[in-house]
Scaffold this motif. Structure first.
Motif, mmCIF file in Angstrom:
data_model
loop_
_atom_site.group_PDB
_atom_site.id
_atom_site.type_symbol
_atom_site.label_atom_id
_atom_site.label_comp_id
_atom_site.label_asym_id
_atom_site.label_seq_id
_atom_site.Cartn_x
_atom_site.Cartn_y
_atom_site.Cartn_z
ATOM 1 N N LYS A 20 14.493 -13.132 29.475
ATOM 2 C CA LYS A 20 15.518 -12.439 30.248
ATOM 3 C C LYS A 20 16.374 -11.581 29.329
ATOM 4 N N CYS A 21 16.648 -10.356 29.769
ATOM 5 C CA CYS A 21 17.534 -9.462 29.035
ATOM 6 C C CYS A 21 18.969 -9.903 29.287
ATOM 7 N N ASP A 23 21.585 -8.285 28.721
ATOM 8 C CA ASP A 23 22.418 -7.145 29.076
ATOM 9 C C ASP A 23 22.307 -6.792 30.561
#
Length: 89
Positions: A20-21, A23
């Motif tokens: 998962k990013c 940001d």
């Protein structure tokens, strides 16, 4: 927290199933094998990092660890053998 690399039940290598990013929150799911470096135990990873930081000098690593050069060379050879096996699986 350390990334787990082996199954606590059967001790086989774990795969990555989701990333998962932090940001934007985008998630990627699948069944991905860990890179060879991450399949190594923490002390083996540290050994490689120290080798890199010491500019590839086994002599310098042996000096810092207060070990003989042949002992450090044997550790290196064992790790090379392990990485070679992991890389061919």
């Amino acid at each position: 927290m350390k990334l787990p690399i082996t199954c606590p039940s059967c001790e086989h290598n774990l795969n990555v199933s989701q990333m998962k990013c932090p940001d934007c929150g985008t998630q990627v799911s699948g069944d991905y094998e860990l890179p060879v470096f991450l399949k190594l135990k923490r002390d083996e990873q540290d050994f490689i990092l120290n080798f890199f930081i010491s500019s590839g000098s086994i002599k310098e690593m042996a000096k810092q660890a207060d070990l003989s050069y042949p002992t450090m060379r044997n550790k290196m050879d064992d790790l090379i053998e392990k990485i070679t096996k992991l890389n061919t699986l």
